[in-house]
Structures are given as C-alpha cells and as structure tokens.
Write a protein that holds these residues in place. Sequence first.
Motif, PDB file in Angstrom:
ATOM      1  N   GLN A   1      -6.260  -7.661  -3.671  1.00  0.00           N
ATOM      2  CA  GLN A   1      -5.630  -8.476  -2.632  1.00  0.00           C
ATOM      3  C   GLN A   1      -4.270  -7.908  -2.220  1.00  0.00           C
ATOM      4  O   GLN A   1      -3.948  -7.821  -1.030  1.00  0.00           O
ATOM      5  CB  GLN A   1      -5.473  -9.913  -3.136  1.00  0.00           C
ATOM      6  CG  GLN A   1      -6.790 -10.643  -3.336  1.00  0.00           C
ATOM      7  CD  GLN A   1      -6.607 -11.994  -3.992  1.00  0.00           C
ATOM      8  OE1 GLN A   1      -5.487 -12.418  -4.271  1.00  0.00           O
ATOM      9  NE2 GLN A   1      -7.708 -12.685  -4.240  1.00  0.00           N
ATOM     10  N   GLU A   2      -3.476  -7.513  -3.217  1.00  0.00           N
ATOM     11  CA  GLU A   2      -2.131  -7.023  -2.901  1.00  0.00           C
ATOM     12  C   GLU A   2      -2.172  -5.653  -2.217  1.00  0.00           C
ATOM     13  O   GLU A   2      -1.367  -5.369  -1.320  1.00  0.00           O
ATOM     14  CB  GLU A   2      -1.278  -6.963  -4.172  1.00  0.00           C
ATOM     15  CG  GLU A   2      -0.956  -8.347  -4.732  1.00  0.00           C
ATOM     16  CD  GLU A   2       0.114  -8.287  -5.799  1.00  0.00           C
ATOM     17  OE1 GLU A   2       0.879  -7.293  -5.834  1.00  0.00           O
ATOM     18  OE2 GLU A   2       0.191  -9.241  -6.604  1.00  0.00           O
TER      19      GLU A   2
ATOM     20  N   ARG B   1      -6.484  -9.454  -8.175  1.00  0.00           N
ATOM     21  CA  ARG B   1      -5.130  -9.524  -7.638  1.00  0.00           C
ATOM     22  C   ARG B   1      -4.689  -8.189  -7.048  1.00  0.00           C
ATOM     23  O   ARG B   1      -4.064  -8.127  -5.988  1.00  0.00           O
ATOM     24  CB  ARG B   1      -4.174  -9.947  -8.751  1.00  0.00           C
ATOM     25  CG  ARG B   1      -2.739 -10.168  -8.283  1.00  0.00           C
ATOM     26  CD  ARG B   1      -1.899 -10.716  -9.410  1.00  0.00           C
ATOM     27  NE  ARG B   1      -0.635  -9.992  -9.530  1.00  0.00           N
ATOM     28  CZ  ARG B   1       0.031  -9.852 -10.651  1.00  0.00           C
ATOM     29  NH1 ARG B   1      -0.438 -10.339 -11.775  1.00  0.00           N
ATOM     30  NH2 ARG B   1       1.180  -9.197 -10.659  1.00  0.00           N
ATOM     31  N   TYR B   2      -5.051  -7.090  -7.732  1.00  0.00           N
ATOM     32  CA  TYR B   2      -4.691  -5.764  -7.235  1.00  0.00           C
ATOM     33  C   TYR B   2      -5.363  -5.496  -5.886  1.00  0.00           C
ATOM     34  O   TYR B   2      -4.744  -4.958  -4.964  1.00  0.00           O
ATOM     35  CB  TYR B   2      -5.103  -4.690  -8.238  1.00  0.00           C
ATOM     36  CG  TYR B   2      -4.846  -3.280  -7.749  1.00  0.00           C
ATOM     37  CD1 TYR B   2      -3.566  -2.760  -7.755  1.00  0.00           C
ATOM     38  CD2 TYR B   2      -5.885  -2.501  -7.246  1.00  0.00           C
ATOM     39  CE1 TYR B   2      -3.306  -1.475  -7.286  1.00  0.00           C
ATOM     40  CE2 TYR B   2      -5.647  -1.218  -6.763  1.00  0.00           C
ATOM     41  CZ  TYR B   2      -4.357  -0.710  -6.793  1.00  0.00           C
ATOM     42  OH  TYR B   2      -4.115   0.548  -6.317  1.00  0.00           O
TER      43      TYR B   2
ATOM     44  N   LEU C   1       3.212  -0.777  -6.653  1.00  0.00           N
ATOM     45  CA  LEU C   1       2.152  -1.737  -6.977  1.00  0.00           C
ATOM     46  C   LEU C   1       1.348  -1.259  -8.190  1.00  0.00           C
ATOM     47  O   LEU C   1       1.037  -2.041  -9.098  1.00  0.00           O
ATOM     48  CB  LEU C   1       1.232  -1.939  -5.771  1.00  0.00           C
ATOM     49  CG  LEU C   1       0.002  -2.822  -5.997  1.00  0.00           C
ATOM     50  CD1 LEU C   1       0.410  -4.231  -6.409  1.00  0.00           C
ATOM     51  CD2 LEU C   1      -0.877  -2.859  -4.738  1.00  0.00           C
TER      52      LEU C   1
ATOM     53  N   ARG D   1      -0.422 -14.411   1.666  1.00  0.00           N
ATOM     54  CA  ARG D   1       0.355 -13.246   1.244  1.00  0.00           C
ATOM     55  C   ARG D   1       1.068 -12.623   2.446  1.00  0.00           C
ATOM     56  O   ARG D   1       0.570 -12.654   3.562  1.00  0.00           O
ATOM     57  CB  ARG D   1      -0.551 -12.197   0.588  1.00  0.00           C
ATOM     58  CG  ARG D   1      -1.215 -12.689  -0.680  1.00  0.00           C
ATOM     59  CD  ARG D   1      -2.049 -11.592  -1.315  1.00  0.00           C
ATOM     60  NE  ARG D   1      -2.683 -12.064  -2.531  1.00  0.00           N
ATOM     61  CZ  ARG D   1      -2.082 -12.092  -3.718  1.00  0.00           C
ATOM     62  NH1 ARG D   1      -0.830 -11.663  -3.835  1.00  0.00           N
ATOM     63  NH2 ARG D   1      -2.709 -12.551  -4.780  1.00  0.00           N
TER      64      ARG D   1
END
Length: 327
Positions: free
Chosen positions: A141-142, A138-139, A114, A96
């Motif tokens: 990680q982002e 996913r949240y 986000l 990422r």
Amino acid sequence: MRMPHLAVLLLLVATPLHAAERSGTLSIDIEAKGRQDWSVGSDYGKAMIHERYRVVVALRAEGEPTDFNPLAADYAQRQLAQAAKAQRAVAQAQGRKVIAPKTEAEYQAQMQALGQRMQKAQLACGQDTQCMMDLASRYAQESAAILPPGSDSGTVADSDGDDGSETPRYLHFLGAPNCKAVVEVMVDNRSDGAYADVAGMTRTSFVEKGNGKTADALRSLLCVGQQLVYDLQTRRIDIQAVGLPPARGFSEYRENGGVRISSQDSELGGFKELGDWATRQLRQAPASGTRRATLPVPQNPIVGVATAGAKFSGGIDVTMSWSFKPD
C-alpha cells in the motif's frame, strides 16, 4: 409444395452476422540520389548514389478498434499516467497521502527509505507469520502511494470523460501471412578514387548495381513483420518500422582499370540510414503523402571502402511517397 424447415429459417434469422474482417494496403516508394566524398592525406573517394525502393503490403486489422495506440510516442507516458491515476485513487480510498517525487533521485530516495522502515519492522515481527503478512500488505500500500517521476504530469487526455477513457479509435493492422508483398529494389552506386602506394597512386573504382524483385522468402518476412496503427478519427497512421530489403546484384572492384573482385550475385550494401529516416516520417503521419529531405552522409562508405581516418562529406536527396488505404 414443400416449405423450408422452420428451424433452419429461425437459425438464419437468429445467428448474428460477424463484422467483415477489415484490411488495408500499404504502399511506400522511396528514391535516394546524391554523392558521398571522402579524403585523408592524398587518398580520396568520390561516390554517386542512386537507390529506389517500392514496397506494397496487404495488412489486416487485428480485432476491433481500441482506445490506445501502442506506437504513439507518448504511449509509455500515458500508460504510466493511467497507472499513477489508479494508484492515487487507491491511496485516497485508504486514507493515505500520495507522494509524487519530481526526480528519479527523489523517487529512489523515497523507495529506499520505505525499504529501510520495512526491514526494521520485519525484524520486529520475528517469527510472527501474521505480522509478516500484515507488513507485506502495508508495504504494498505504501509503495503504491509513491508515484514514479513524471507519472503525475497529467498527460492523460480526458477527451471523453473525467475517467480519462477514450472512444475506441485505433485500428491495429498486421501484415497478413503470405500477403504476396510487392518488393522492388534498384541500386546503382559507384565510386572512383585513389590511394597512395609504394609505386605511386593506385586508382580504384567500385560498382554495386542491382535491379529486380526480392526473393519470395524475404517478401514473406516483410509481410509478417509489418505493424501499423490507423486512427479512425484523424485518419493518421503510425508505422512500427519501414523495412527496406537488401538488394542483390552485380558488384565489382577495380584497381588501375584491372578487375580485382567481381560477383554477379552479391548482397549490396546500400544507404542503410534510409529506413530509419522513413520510419520517423511515418509516425503520426497522414494516411498518404510525400516527404523530401537532404540527409547527411554516414561517416563510413556507402559503396566500396575508405582509408582509415577519412573524413566524409556530401548529401543524399531523398523523396518518399506513401499511401495507406483501408478497405
């Protein structure tokens, strides 16, 4: 002749000796002398200030040296930078892109965008539990790939290696319970002035005078309240706060020479800004030294009272000597 039991000898040889507990003594001596004047209209006051404080506290080290100083001015920034470094490594491992906003507004905008994307994705998941679990992962990680502003400034010192780690060099000292602290206080503050009354000007005088040692209960509080970090490499110290105990003693207020209020055992006000100044001097300070300064007077009376709207002037000369001696 009987020989000592072999098992006892083996136990004595095999048992490691614990490192002796490290301790130290902190001594602080402060003297403040000066004057504080105030006036408004025909009302006025002129005060002479003289205070001395001596504090000697026994400290003991809490465990072994560490690689961080929690009292350092840049401690929070360094922790933030270390966290950002870990976030960056995780994001790169996941393939990422790391986002490093320059300002708090940009950071909040990125996080808000986000959050909006995740809300839309959550609606798309419906009642699918697995979809919701994947979305949460996913949240995480982002959001971890968006660094708070300032955390990517490279403030972590890579002194001992590329990983930013440092050799353990900071000893954390705390006040030992029942350390039998030596605390001595002397206050001799006086003010003369006058205020306008219907019968004319009324002369006033205030006296606050105390000289002695602090009560045992307060000395115990000073013991447990002390925190100091000693840098084994630079031989410098950081102190959390210099606590100056309030003085007790004689106080008296007179008008036109007659006593209006008098007490043989009052808590005396004193120059309260002195402790804050002393604390600032003992951040990243040598283990011993002397500092001098002339401090501005506060915009309220150090001794006595003042008429509302009064303007204050003057200065207080302060001298502080200190010493920290680790055993």
